[in-house]
Write an enzyme that holds these catalytic residues in place. Structure first.
Site, PDB file in Angstrom:
ATOM      1  NE  ARG A 228      46.494  46.084  46.428  1.00  0.00           N
ATOM      2  CZ  ARG A 228      46.433  45.066  46.590  1.00  0.00           C
ATOM      3  NH1 ARG A 228      45.858  44.556  47.692  1.00  0.00           N
ATOM      4  NH2 ARG A 228      46.882  43.995  45.492  1.00  0.00           N
ATOM      5  CG  HIS A 276      48.165  43.255  52.537  1.00  0.00           C
ATOM      6  ND1 HIS A 276      48.676  44.247  51.748  1.00  0.00           N
ATOM      7  CD2 HIS A 276      47.498  42.364  51.943  1.00  0.00           C
ATOM      8  CE1 HIS A 276      48.143  44.114  50.465  1.00  0.00           C
ATOM      9  NE2 HIS A 276      47.470  42.776  50.251  1.00  0.00           N
TER      10      HIS A 276
HETATM   11  N1  NDP Z   1      43.707  42.281  51.521  1.00  0.00           N
HETATM   12  C1  NDP Z   1      44.259  40.973  50.643  1.00  0.00           C
HETATM   13  O1  NDP Z   1      44.861  40.144  51.488  1.00  0.00           O
HETATM   14  C2  NDP Z   1      43.878  40.802  49.266  1.00  0.00           C
HETATM   15  C3  NDP Z   1      43.427  42.046  48.586  1.00  0.00           C
HETATM   16  N2  NDP Z   1      42.813  41.930  47.353  1.00  0.00           N
HETATM   17  C4  NDP Z   1      42.125  43.102  46.530  1.00  0.00           C
HETATM   18  O2  NDP Z   1      40.914  42.818  46.435  1.00  0.00           O
HETATM   19  C5  NDP Z   1      40.668  43.480  44.970  1.00  0.00           C
HETATM   20  C6  NDP Z   1      39.427  42.525  44.370  1.00  0.00           C
HETATM   21  O3  NDP Z   1      39.860  41.347  43.703  1.00  0.00           O
HETATM   22  P1  NDP Z   1      38.990  40.457  42.772  1.00  0.00           P
HETATM   23  O4  NDP Z   1      37.631  40.255  43.333  1.00  0.00           O
HETATM   24  O5  NDP Z   1      39.990  39.270  42.371  1.00  0.00           O
HETATM   25  O6  NDP Z   1      39.025  41.761  41.639  1.00  0.00           O
HETATM   26  P2  NDP Z   1      37.833  41.893  40.454  1.00  0.00           P
HETATM   27  O7  NDP Z   1      38.537  42.301  39.211  1.00  0.00           O
HETATM   28  O8  NDP Z   1      37.352  40.384  40.238  1.00  0.00           O
HETATM   29  O9  NDP Z   1      36.574  42.448  41.061  1.00  0.00           O
HETATM   30  C7  NDP Z   1      36.614  43.926  41.303  1.00  0.00           C
HETATM   31  C8  NDP Z   1      35.230  44.314  41.314  1.00  0.00           C
HETATM   32  O10 NDP Z   1      35.284  45.739  41.322  1.00  0.00           O
HETATM   33  C9  NDP Z   1      34.403  46.580  40.440  1.00  0.00           C
HETATM   34  N3  NDP Z   1      34.734  47.632  40.170  1.00  0.00           N
HETATM   35  C10 NDP Z   1      35.990  47.924  39.627  1.00  0.00           C
HETATM   36  N4  NDP Z   1      36.123  49.615  39.515  1.00  0.00           N
HETATM   37  C11 NDP Z   1      34.758  50.022  39.871  1.00  0.00           C
HETATM   38  C12 NDP Z   1      34.343  51.267  40.221  1.00  0.00           C
HETATM   39  N5  NDP Z   1      35.040  52.511  39.656  1.00  0.00           N
HETATM   40  N6  NDP Z   1      32.937  51.483  40.602  1.00  0.00           N
HETATM   41  C13 NDP Z   1      32.317  50.385  41.009  1.00  0.00           C
HETATM   42  N7  NDP Z   1      32.700  48.811  40.947  1.00  0.00           N
HETATM   43  C14 NDP Z   1      33.979  49.074  40.542  1.00  0.00           C
HETATM   44  C15 NDP Z   1      34.358  45.604  39.361  1.00  0.00           C
HETATM   45  O11 NDP Z   1      32.942  45.942  38.640  1.00  0.00           O
HETATM   46  P3  NDP Z   1      32.747  44.918  37.283  1.00  0.00           P
HETATM   47  O12 NDP Z   1      32.469  43.445  37.894  1.00  0.00           O
HETATM   48  O13 NDP Z   1      31.497  45.633  36.909  1.00  0.00           O
HETATM   49  O14 NDP Z   1      33.890  44.945  36.470  1.00  0.00           O
HETATM   50  C16 NDP Z   1      34.432  44.170  39.953  1.00  0.00           C
HETATM   51  O15 NDP Z   1      33.018  43.889  40.622  1.00  0.00           O
HETATM   52  C17 NDP Z   1      41.989  43.252  44.275  1.00  0.00           C
HETATM   53  O16 NDP Z   1      42.216  44.307  43.181  1.00  0.00           O
HETATM   54  C18 NDP Z   1      43.047  43.488  45.497  1.00  0.00           C
HETATM   55  O17 NDP Z   1      43.241  44.956  45.663  1.00  0.00           O
HETATM   56  C19 NDP Z   1      43.034  40.689  46.723  1.00  0.00           C
HETATM   57  C20 NDP Z   1      43.569  39.455  47.377  1.00  0.00           C
HETATM   58  C21 NDP Z   1      44.013  39.590  48.631  1.00  0.00           C
HETATM   59  O1  LIG Z   2      46.886  41.817  48.291  1.00  0.00           O
HETATM   60  C1  LIG Z   2      47.034  40.772  47.448  1.00  0.00           C
HETATM   61  C2  LIG Z   2      47.004  40.463  46.059  1.00  0.00           C
HETATM   62  O2  LIG Z   2      46.846  39.221  45.954  1.00  0.00           O
HETATM   63  O3  LIG Z   2      46.200  41.247  45.539  1.00  0.00           O
END
Ligand code: NDP
Ligand SMILES: O=CC(=O)O
Length: 313
Positions: A228, A276
Site C-alpha cells: 500500500r 497498482h
Molecule cells: N499491489 C497489489 O496489487 C496488491 C497489494 N496487496 C497488498 O498485500 C498485502 C499483503 O497481502 P497478504 O500476503 O495476502 O496478507 P497476509 O495477511 O497474509 O500477510 C500479512 C503479513 O504481514 C505481517 N504483519 C502484519 N502486521 C505486522 C506488523 N505490525 N509487524 C510485522 N509484520 C506484520 C503478518 O504477520 P503474521 O504472519 O505474523 O500475522 C503477515 O506475515 C495486502 O494487505 C494488500 O495491502 C494485495 C494484493 C494486491
Molecule cells: O490491492 C489489491 C488487493 O487485492 O488488496
C-alpha cells in the site's frame, strides 16, 4: 441462499453468472441502492454503508481483494456497517501469489543483472561492461511474510538469493531466515539489499518505510513497494535516492492513486512505476475460493481467510 454483489468496476454479470455456476442453489444479485431484501452473503469492494448496515442475518462478507484496509477504514467511521458477529473474509492468494512472484522476481533479476545501469549507459551510447553483482551481496528482505510475502520469498530463494522475511510471528519457510516483531526489525534490515514490502495497511505499518528504516539497509539498496502507498514516506525515498543510499525503486502503490501528474516520483530516473496492478483479483479463482468458503460455512466448518478485526488484517 441469497448473495448480494457490489464492485465499483468489475463486470457484475460475469460474477453473477460465475457464482451461480459454482453455487447452483444460490440466487446471486447485484446490489443496487434501496435493496434491503434479505441476503446470506455479501461480496463487496468499497461497499456503500447502506448495503451492509443492519443486515444481521448475514453469514459472511467477502472482500473482493486481499487487502481489507479500505473496508476497515469505512468500518471505523460506520461501525454499524458490519453487524456484530458477521465474519469478514478476504481473498487468500486466489492467483495473486503467482502474479506477485512474477513481478518481484522479474524486477530483482533486472536489478541484479544491472539492467538499470545498462539502460543509463545506453542513454549515453556507452559500451561498458560492468562488474557482476554477486548473489551473496544481494540479500532480499520481504516485509510481511503472509500469503503473498511468503510465496514471494520462496520464489526468490529458488533463484539462489539469500532471503529473509519479517512478520509478527516467526515463520518456518524452507531456506528463509525469519525475523519477527518490532524488536527484530533492525536485524532484518541490516544487510538487506533489496527490500520488498508486502505488509497489510494497519496503524502499526503506516509510514514504516521512512528515512530511519531506509538508512538501516545496505548501501546501494533497492526498494519495491507492492502493498500500500501509505507504507512509504515518498519524500524520504526521494531523499534516500538522492543521497545514494537507495539505488532504485519500483513502486506499484501510492499514497494517492492515481498518482498525481505533478508527483516528483514520475520524473525520477531511478524510480519505476506501475499503476497498482502487481496482483489483481482473478475472477475465476476468486469465485472458486468464495464458493468453497461458503460451503464450509454452511457445513459449520472453519474456513481460512477470516479477517481479524483486532489485528486489522
Ligand atoms: N499491489 C497489489 O496489487 C496488491 C497489494 N496487496 C497488498 O498485500 C498485502 C499483503 O497481502 P497478504 O500476503 O495476502 O496478507 P497476509 O495477511 O497474509 O500477510 C500479512 C503479513 O504481514 C505481517 N504483519 C502484519 N502486521 C505486522 C506488523 N505490525 N509487524 C510485522 N509484520 C506484520 C503478518 O504477520 P503474521 O504472519 O505474523 O500475522 C503477515 O506475515 C495486502 O494487505 C494488500 O495491502 C494485495 C494484493 C494486491
Ligand atoms: O490491492 C489489491 C488487493 O487485492 O488488496
Amino acid at each position: 441462499m441469497d448473495i448480494i454483489f457490489h464492485h465499483p468496476t468489475f463486470n457484475s454479470q460475469q460474477w453473477i453468472e460465475g457464482l451461480h455456476q459454482k453455487l447452483p442453489e444460490a440466487t446471486v444479485r447485484q446490489w443496487l441502492p434501496g435493496d434491503n431484501q434479505p441476503a446470506d452473503y455479501a461480496l463487496v469492494w468499497h461497499p456503500p454503508v447502506e448495503m451492509l448496515s443492519g443486515r444481521s442475518t448475514l453469514k459472511g462478507v467477502f472482500a473482493l481483494g486481499a487487502g481489507v484496509d479500505s473496508i476497515l477504514s469505512q468500518l471505523q467511521k460506520h461501525p454499524e456497517m458490519l453487524p456484530k458477529g458477521v465474519p469478514l473474509f478476504r481473498l487468500e492468494d486466489t492467483g495473486m501469489a503467482l502474479q506477485m512472484q512474477e513481478y518481484a522476481v522479474s524486477q530483482v533479476l533486472h536489478w541484479f543483472r544491472r539492467f538499470d545501469d545498462y539502460q543509463a549507459l545506453k542513454q549515453q551510447a556507452k559500451w561498458e561492461p560492468l562488474e557482476d553483482y554477486r548473489r551473496e551481496d544481494f540479500t532480499i528482505g520481504v516485509l510481511g511474510a503472509g500469503v503473498l510475502g511468503g510465496k514471494v520469498a520462496e520464489s526468490l530463494a529458488a533463484w539462489g538469493f539469500p532471503v529473509r522475511c519479517w512478520s509478527r510471528s516467526k515463520k518456518d519457510y524452507l531456506g528463509i531466515t525469519s525475523y519477527a516483531g518490532a524488536e527484530q526489525l533492525g536485524q532484518f534490515l541490516s544487510g538487506t539489499r533489496v527490500l520488498i514490502n508486502l505488509l497489510p495497511n494497519t496503524p502499526q505499518t503506516v509510514g514504516i518505510i521512512n528515512s530511519e528504516l531506509l538508512n538501516k539497509l545496505a548501501d546501494n539498496s533497492y526498494v519495491m513497494n507492492l502493498a500500500r502507498g501509505v507504507h512509504l514516506v515518498e519524500d524520504d525515498l526521494l531523499a534516500a535516492l538522492d543521497s545514494g543510499k537507495v539505488k532504485g525503486a519500483m513502486l506499484d502503490v501510492f499514497a494517492k492513486e492515481p498518482l498525481p501528474q505533478n508527483s516528483l516520483l514520475w520524473k525520477h530516473p531511478r524510480i519505476a512505476i506501475t499503476p497498482h496492478l502487481a496482483a489483481v483479483t482473478r475472477p475465476e479463482e476468486a469465485m472458486t475460493y468464495i464458493a468453497k468458503t461458503i460451503r464450509q460455512i454452511e457445513n459449520k466448518e472453519s474456513p481460512s481467510g477470516q479477517v481479524s478485526l483486532d489485528n486489522g488484517y
